[in-house]
Design an enzyme around this catalytic site. Structure first.
Site, mmCIF file in Angstrom:
data_model
loop_
_atom_site.group_PDB
_atom_site.id
_atom_site.type_symbol
_atom_site.label_atom_id
_atom_site.label_comp_id
_atom_site.label_asym_id
_atom_site.label_seq_id
_atom_site.Cartn_x
_atom_site.Cartn_y
_atom_site.Cartn_z
ATOM 1 N N VAL A 1 2.267 -1.918 4.496
ATOM 2 C CA VAL A 1 2.044 -0.339 4.148
ATOM 3 C C VAL A 1 3.280 0.404 4.411
ATOM 4 O O VAL A 1 4.020 0.231 5.184
ATOM 5 C CB VAL A 1 0.919 0.079 5.482
ATOM 6 C CG1 VAL A 1 0.725 1.530 5.209
ATOM 7 C CG2 VAL A 1 -0.353 -0.555 5.404
ATOM 8 N N CYS A 2 3.464 1.189 3.193
ATOM 9 C CA CYS A 2 4.769 1.955 3.324
ATOM 10 C C CYS A 2 4.777 3.031 4.423
ATOM 11 O O CYS A 2 4.076 3.818 4.773
ATOM 12 C CB CYS A 2 4.835 2.675 2.052
ATOM 13 S SG CYS A 2 6.265 3.742 2.067
ATOM 14 N N ILE A 3 5.966 2.834 5.185
ATOM 15 C CA ILE A 3 5.955 3.509 6.115
ATOM 16 C C ILE A 3 6.132 5.186 6.083
ATOM 17 O O ILE A 3 5.516 6.140 6.843
ATOM 18 C CB ILE A 3 7.132 2.999 7.250
ATOM 19 C CG1 ILE A 3 7.032 3.818 8.766
ATOM 20 C CG2 ILE A 3 8.612 3.345 6.778
ATOM 21 C CD1 ILE A 3 7.927 2.568 9.735
ATOM 22 N N PHE B 1 0.750 -1.160 -0.095
ATOM 23 C CA PHE B 1 0.067 0.123 0.044
ATOM 24 C C PHE B 1 0.954 1.274 0.088
ATOM 25 O O PHE B 1 1.593 1.327 1.021
ATOM 26 C CB PHE B 1 -0.919 -0.021 1.108
ATOM 27 C CG PHE B 1 -1.828 -1.189 1.307
ATOM 28 C CD1 PHE B 1 -2.996 -1.135 0.581
ATOM 29 C CD2 PHE B 1 -1.689 -2.330 1.921
ATOM 30 C CE1 PHE B 1 -3.926 -2.085 0.462
ATOM 31 C CE2 PHE B 1 -2.392 -3.529 1.800
ATOM 32 C CZ PHE B 1 -3.508 -3.248 1.246
ATOM 33 N N ALA C 1 2.979 6.633 5.033
ATOM 34 C CA ALA C 1 1.990 6.351 6.210
ATOM 35 C C ALA C 1 2.237 7.413 7.368
ATOM 36 O O ALA C 1 1.303 7.999 7.822
ATOM 37 C CB ALA C 1 2.062 5.113 6.757
#
Lengths: 93, 119, 111, 130
Positions: free
Chosen positions: D77-79, D39, D82
């Site tokens: 999820v891409c940190i 994501f 995010a």
């Protein structure tokens, strides 16, 4: 051979135009989401001849009747298309 | 077996976060030794023009792009038709330390890759 | 995390010891930040700190390891443009520790 | 065959995430595997535990989570994306000194290296635009 996937309506932006500029004979084109509006009149939108697909569910949802030149497919056939092609290029927004 | 990766950049800078986040992904791939090829097409070509975004409180995306050679990406591919359609002359497209490669036909080029990351 | 106090002025740090305001940076602050990492700054350290700041000015990015090695090689010679050289100066993670001491933004965890 | 899906669309604002779910279900139903769903950009909002759509609309978060449970799906999820958008795990909220965490069960925060790795090892990678 490339599978091109477009999700934007034909006049909503440049996705279709950019995609067609990179389309090579033998590639496949899949219209999903708003791009299925192009499937009603493929000639008008200069879609290639042959190897043009559209997600049937997305067309049905929008009340779009697919022209004869466009093959309606379900998600399983979409997976098969992905297996049969590399690379897979998405054109959106 | 490792795959050849193309990053296809189609968004203008600033208006859509995907221009910057696409570049971040490209740099991350390169930092991981999965150096991708890069192709600017459509509005993505605008990323390569001179920019001065101080007044809109943004960092310069073009400055970031200039780091590509530092990450081992020395060839920047540009769709010639996209540049022409936007009235961008080929010789105005320059990036220090990189060679700009104008492609007349992007289709066969794209076909040569295993994976395409669209940004 | 405790803040730095330099010549009576308090310098705010975040939890991981990065400057909250990048404008607070000066060589004295760098030396104090280095002390917190148990690093005593030598000329080699300063050369790399200067390059880190140049890198940031040029590209507006905090460098990852790979480009940092290349950049150091271009400016200080191939002998120094090696990860082992940087590892010895700023252990255990040269891009992160070096960026912290040089007063660059905290890397985004991605590179 | 191993697929990696990259999702750019926030749930309930564009169709990308819902389309990705349809593709994921079809791929899994036909015996393929999904190496990772990554994501990115606005797609990180798919990992929010706080989404509360009305009962008569589809629950995308619930669909991701049930697919995750039945197929041990890797939902990454891409940190960095995010952090910008306010999607944090307990440890990230703590590290970044933010008042609360909202990463949903079944999702993992990780770096962009996970996208590079997935691109390198998957047989096919498909992007779902926002």
């Amino acid at each position: 051979m490339t599978l091109h996937i477009i999700n934007q309506s034909p006049l909503g932006g440049s996705a279709l135009q950019d995609c067609l500029g990179s389309f090579v004979e033998g590639d496949a084109l899949l219209l999903i989401e708003d791009a299925v509006y192009a499937a009603a009149s493929p000639a008008e939108h200069k879609l290639p001849q042959g190897q043009v697909f559209a997600l049937a569910a997305d067309a049905q949802a929008r009340g779009v009747t697919l022209a004869q030149a466009v093959t309606g497919i379900d998600e399983t056939a979409w997976v098969d298309l992905c297996v049969a092609h590399t690379p897979i290029v998405s054109w959106f927004r | 077996m490792a795959k050849s990766i193309l990053a296809l950049c189609r968004h203008a800078p600033y208006g859509n976060a995907l221009a910057r986040e696409g570049l971040e992904a490209i740099l991350a791939c390169a930092a991981m030794d999965q150096v991708p090829s890069v192709l600017f097409s459509g509005d993505g070509v605008y990323q390569l023009l001179e920019q001065d975004p101080v007044a809109i409180n943004e960092k310069s995306l073009r400055r970031n792009l200039q780091a590509l050679p530092m990450f081992g990406i020395e060839h920047i591919h540009v769709c010639r038709k996209s540049a022409d359609a936007r009235g961008i002359a080929a010789d105005t497209l320059q990036l220090a330390g990189a060679e700009i490669v104008l492609l007349a036909d992007t289709g066969p080029f794209i076909r040569g890759f295993d994976q395409v990351l669209s940004f | 995390m405790d803040n730095l106090v330099i010549e009576g002025r308090e310098i705010a740090l975040d939890k991981e010891g990065f400057l909250r305001d990048l404008n607070d940076w000066n060589p004295q602050v760098a030396a104090a930040l280095a002390t917190r990492e148990n690093i005593e700054l030598t000329q080699d350290h300063w050369d790399v700190i200067t390059l880190l700041r140049d890198f940031y000015r040029e590209f507006e990015l905090s460098p990852a390891m790979r480009p940092l090695v290349k950049y150091v090689g271009q400016h200080l010679g191939q002998e120094k443009g090696r990860s082992i050289f940087l590892m010895q100066l700023f252990p255990p993670s040269p891009a992160k520790i070096g960026s912290k001491i040089a007063g660059l933004p905290k890397p985004t965890n991605c590179l | 065959m191993q697929f990696t899906l990259v999702v750019y669309g926030a749930p309930h604002s564009s169709e990308g995430a819902a389309t990705a779910l349809r593709f994921a279900r079809a791929a899994l139903a036909t015996g393929h595997s999904i190496y990772r769903v990554f994501f990115y950009a606005d797609g990180v909002h798919n990992g929010s535990a706080l989404a509360a759509p009305p009962q008569d609309e589809q629950d995308l978060l619930g669909q991701w989570q049930s697919l995750q449970q039945s197929h041990a799906l890797d939902l990454t999820v891409c940190i960095a994306a995010a952090q910008r958008r306010g999607l944090l795990s307990e440890s990230e909220a703590n590290r970044l000194e933010k008042p609360s965490a909202n990463l949903a069960d079944g999702f993992t925060l990780a770096g962009l290296g996970q996208l590079a790795e997935a691109a390198a090892v998957s047989d096919r990678l498909i992007s779902f635009g926002g």
